[in-house]
Design a protein around this motif. Structure first.
Motif, mmCIF file in Angstrom:
data_model
loop_
_atom_site.group_PDB
_atom_site.id
_atom_site.type_symbol
_atom_site.label_atom_id
_atom_site.label_comp_id
_atom_site.label_asym_id
_atom_site.label_seq_id
_atom_site.Cartn_x
_atom_site.Cartn_y
_atom_site.Cartn_z
ATOM 1 N N ALA A 57 -10.312 1.431 3.630
ATOM 2 C CA ALA A 57 -9.628 0.063 3.822
ATOM 3 C C ALA A 57 -8.526 0.599 3.745
ATOM 4 N N MET A 58 -7.982 2.099 3.310
ATOM 5 C CA MET A 58 -6.765 2.190 3.928
ATOM 6 C C MET A 58 -7.183 3.966 4.098
ATOM 7 N N ALA A 59 -6.564 4.083 6.019
ATOM 8 C CA ALA A 59 -7.659 5.003 6.497
ATOM 9 C C ALA A 59 -6.368 6.239 6.594
ATOM 10 N N ILE A 63 -9.813 10.194 8.339
ATOM 11 C CA ILE A 63 -10.958 11.074 8.377
ATOM 12 C C ILE A 63 -11.927 11.004 7.374
ATOM 13 N N ARG A 64 -11.618 9.312 6.619
ATOM 14 C CA ARG A 64 -13.339 9.191 5.357
ATOM 15 C C ARG A 64 -13.905 8.370 7.000
ATOM 16 N N GLY A 65 -13.456 7.231 7.166
ATOM 17 C CA GLY A 65 -13.805 6.220 8.036
ATOM 18 C C GLY A 65 -14.812 7.151 8.819
ATOM 19 N N CYS A 78 -9.214 0.529 8.623
ATOM 20 C CA CYS A 78 -8.125 -0.761 9.013
ATOM 21 C C CYS A 78 -7.195 0.098 7.874
ATOM 22 N N ASP A 79 -5.456 -0.087 8.240
ATOM 23 C CA ASP A 79 -3.905 0.480 7.373
ATOM 24 C C ASP A 79 -3.330 -0.798 8.146
ATOM 25 N N THR A 80 -2.286 -1.125 6.905
ATOM 26 C CA THR A 80 -1.303 -1.875 7.720
ATOM 27 C C THR A 80 -0.313 -1.299 8.701
ATOM 28 N N ASP A 81 0.107 0.528 8.800
ATOM 29 C CA ASP A 81 0.328 1.225 9.449
ATOM 30 C C ASP A 81 0.135 1.412 10.910
ATOM 31 N N ARG A 104 -4.042 -4.103 9.422
ATOM 32 C CA ARG A 104 -4.503 -6.170 8.616
ATOM 33 C C ARG A 104 -4.282 -5.499 7.561
ATOM 34 N N ASP A 105 -3.255 -6.313 6.158
ATOM 35 C CA ASP A 105 -3.580 -5.833 5.001
ATOM 36 C C ASP A 105 -4.510 -6.310 4.308
ATOM 37 N N VAL A 106 -6.336 -4.927 3.962
ATOM 38 C CA VAL A 106 -7.288 -5.038 3.826
ATOM 39 C C VAL A 106 -7.766 -6.453 2.819
ATOM 40 N N ASN A 107 -6.530 -6.503 2.158
ATOM 41 C CA ASN A 107 -7.063 -7.718 0.862
ATOM 42 C C ASN A 107 -7.392 -9.519 2.081
ATOM 43 N N ILE A 120 -11.787 1.994 -1.542
ATOM 44 C CA ILE A 120 -10.065 1.796 -1.783
ATOM 45 C C ILE A 120 -10.191 3.245 -1.954
ATOM 46 N N ASP A 121 -8.433 4.121 -1.285
ATOM 47 C CA ASP A 121 -8.535 5.448 -1.454
ATOM 48 C C ASP A 121 -6.801 4.413 -1.229
ATOM 49 N N PRO A 122 -5.644 3.607 -1.934
ATOM 50 C CA PRO A 122 -4.517 3.677 -2.325
ATOM 51 C C PRO A 122 -3.378 4.987 -2.799
HETATM 52 C C1 LIG Z 1 -3.802 7.494 -0.008
HETATM 53 S S1 LIG Z 1 -3.631 6.780 1.853
HETATM 54 C C2 LIG Z 1 -5.227 7.122 2.567
HETATM 55 C C3 LIG Z 1 -5.752 8.447 2.504
HETATM 56 C C4 LIG Z 1 -7.291 8.626 3.247
HETATM 57 N N1 LIG Z 1 -8.004 7.632 3.059
HETATM 58 C C5 LIG Z 1 -7.962 9.619 3.360
HETATM 59 O O1 LIG Z 1 -8.855 9.606 2.361
HETATM 60 O O2 LIG Z 1 -6.551 10.973 3.779
HETATM 61 C C6 LIG Z 1 -2.771 5.155 1.788
HETATM 62 C C7 LIG Z 1 -3.212 4.036 3.132
HETATM 63 O O3 LIG Z 1 -2.818 2.988 2.609
HETATM 64 C C8 LIG Z 1 -2.364 2.260 3.948
HETATM 65 N N2 LIG Z 1 -2.292 0.633 3.340
HETATM 66 C C9 LIG Z 1 -0.955 0.523 2.031
HETATM 67 N N3 LIG Z 1 -1.323 -0.705 1.794
HETATM 68 C C10 LIG Z 1 -2.845 -1.396 2.562
HETATM 69 C C11 LIG Z 1 -2.687 -2.052 2.815
HETATM 70 N N4 LIG Z 1 -2.261 -3.212 2.402
HETATM 71 N N5 LIG Z 1 -4.164 -2.766 3.541
HETATM 72 C C12 LIG Z 1 -4.384 -1.668 4.528
HETATM 73 N N6 LIG Z 1 -3.787 -0.505 4.271
HETATM 74 C C13 LIG Z 1 -2.580 -0.574 3.173
HETATM 75 C C14 LIG Z 1 -1.264 2.710 3.552
HETATM 76 O O4 LIG Z 1 -0.172 2.665 5.148
HETATM 77 C C15 LIG Z 1 -1.430 4.731 3.812
HETATM 78 O O5 LIG Z 1 -2.543 4.737 5.273
#
Ligand SMILES: C[S@@+](CC[C@H](N)C(=O)[O-])C[C@H]1O[C@@H](n2cnc3c(N)ncnc32)[C@H](O)[C@@H]1O
Ligand SMILES: [Zn+2]
Length: 370
Positions: A57-59, A63-65, A78-81, A104-107, A120-122
């Motif tokens: 969800a927050m890729a 690396i996880r995906g 998925c990531d917003t960035d 995309r915003d994962v929500n 979910i790894d925010p």
């Molecule tokens: C802690 S990092 C994830 C680390 C990654 N999962 C890993 O194992 O290395 C958090 C990520 O969440 C993304 N992010 C923040 N808000 C988000 C949202 N609403 N939807 C999707 N991604 C989001 C950020 O851009 C950032 O790249």
């Protein structure tokens, strides 16, 4: 920079050590968390062979995906960035793997697409993503929380706001943090008539990680809510009481020492934080290609052998309390068992243990009085 984790090769940005950093996030220290994720996904596929789709969800770097895709999962990253999403694409290609990437915003994504497993790894608290995950995911929700100070009561107001619960900063803060997180996630799931079963959970000073299996009937949600309650903790003698139910009845004075410094934490998760047989299987799915294989096997073995009850003690803390000298953990646990109590080590620290004996019973059974 390129790194290898498990069977994959990943491009990760150099991380600035200080100041604001625009680079896509990567934390090498979370390798153990990721190795255990891969092993848990393998064990989960044995348990639920129909599960096939995995949403990272927050890729970030992906690396996880990518590691999940290398293991045969239909992975969506998925990531917003936008920089993160490009990096995810390159990392899938580099490893010759199929996988979808989404900016995309994962929500929003979770409300549109159905996934079997979501990770979910925010940054910090996972709570802003919990509703969308429990409302929409089919089988398994994997959650990391890195805001351990709010979770364990060190940042009290923030913990109350985020988790709709009162945390308490006790000597077993890692377990308080894990159980406050589980309570908030379970109550969120219950709003959607979803019950949760923690299959595996672990905590360090830096993060809590849990894997929650979902069941989609209102009766499952009711059973989940029954595992929530309160911990009444005596700051004077370290006695604890665990009370199930949604209404707290804190004792006015400590039932063990009659002191009046009793703290109440909750609503908090009082149910099991793992299924031991599942955690053993996770350990069996740790492979030698993982950089943290030895630690991951030790950690899963310790978690699997942990008694399923709140809350752990620390022998050194108790000995300080009682003015006695600590002894080796094996001998200490043997004394408790010889006195008829259950006792196990815990993964919260080398001198921590769980037992069905109360603090006073521990003192009587395991401490040399001379
Ligand atoms: C802690 S990092 C994830 C680390 C990654 N999962 C890993 O194992 O290395 C958090 C990520 O969440 C993304 N992010 C923040 N808000 C988000 C949202 N609403 N939807 C999707 N991604 C989001 C950020 O851009 C950032 O790249
Ligand atoms: Zn007391």
């Amino acid at each position: 920079m390129e790194i290898r984790e498990g069977t994959v090769e990943i491009e990760v940005p150099e991380q600035e050590s200080e100041g604001v950093d625009d680079a896509v996030f990567f934390n090498p220290v979370q390798e153990l968390n990721r190795d255990l994720t891969v092993a848990t996904l393998r064990a989960y596929r044995d348990r639920e062979p129909r599960a096939s789709s995995y949403l990272d969800a927050m890729a970030a770097s992906g690396i996880r995906g990518v590691r999940a895709a290398a293991d045969g999962w239909e992975a969506t990253l998925c990531d917003t960035d936008p920089d993160a999403v490009s990096l995810c694409e390159r990392n899938l290609t580099r490893n010759d793997l199929d996988g979808e990437t989404v900016q995309r915003d994962v929500n929003a994504l979770l409300h549109e697409e159905l996934y079997d497993v979501v990770d979910i790894d925010p940054f910090g608290t996972p709570i802003p993503f919990a509703d969308a995950a429990f409302a929409n995911v089919r089988n398994l929700v994997c959650v990391t929380a890195t805001d351990t100070a709010p979770l364990c009561g060190a940042h009290f107001d923030s913990g109350v706001r985020k988790y709709s619960a009162i945390p308490r900063n006790t000597e077993y803060h890692g377990e308080i943090g894990m159980r406050i997180l589980l309570s908030a996630l379970a109550r969120t799931a219950a709003r959607y008539d979803v019950g949760v079963t923690p299959l595996c959970s672990h905590a360090t000073n830096h993060y809590v990680r849990t894997y929650l299996e979902l069941d989609h009937r209102a009766t499952d949600a009711n059973e989940t809510i029954e595992k929530i309650g309160y911990i009444h903790h005596c700051e004077d003698c370290l006695h604890r009481e665990h009370e199930h139910g949604l209404i707290a009845h804190p004792p006015e004075t400590c039932p063990a020492c009659e002191g009046n410094r009793v703290l109440t934490a909750g609503p908090i998760w009082l149910g099991a934080t793992k299924e031991s047989a599942f955690v053993e299987e996770v350990g069996e799915h740790v492979t030698d290609d993982m950089g943290t294989a030895e630690t991951a096997r030790e950690l899963t073995a310790t978690i699997a052998a942990e008694l399923d009850q709140p809350t752990h003690y620390d022998q050194h803390r108790l000995c300080r309390q009682w003015g006695v000298t600590a002894i080796g953990m094996d001998e200490f646990l043997d004394r408790l068992r010889e006195a008829g109590y259950e006792a196990s080590r815990t993964h919260f620290g080398g001198t921590t243990f769980k037992t069905d004996a109360s603090a006073a019973e521990i003192e009587a059974a395991a401490i040399d009085d001379g």
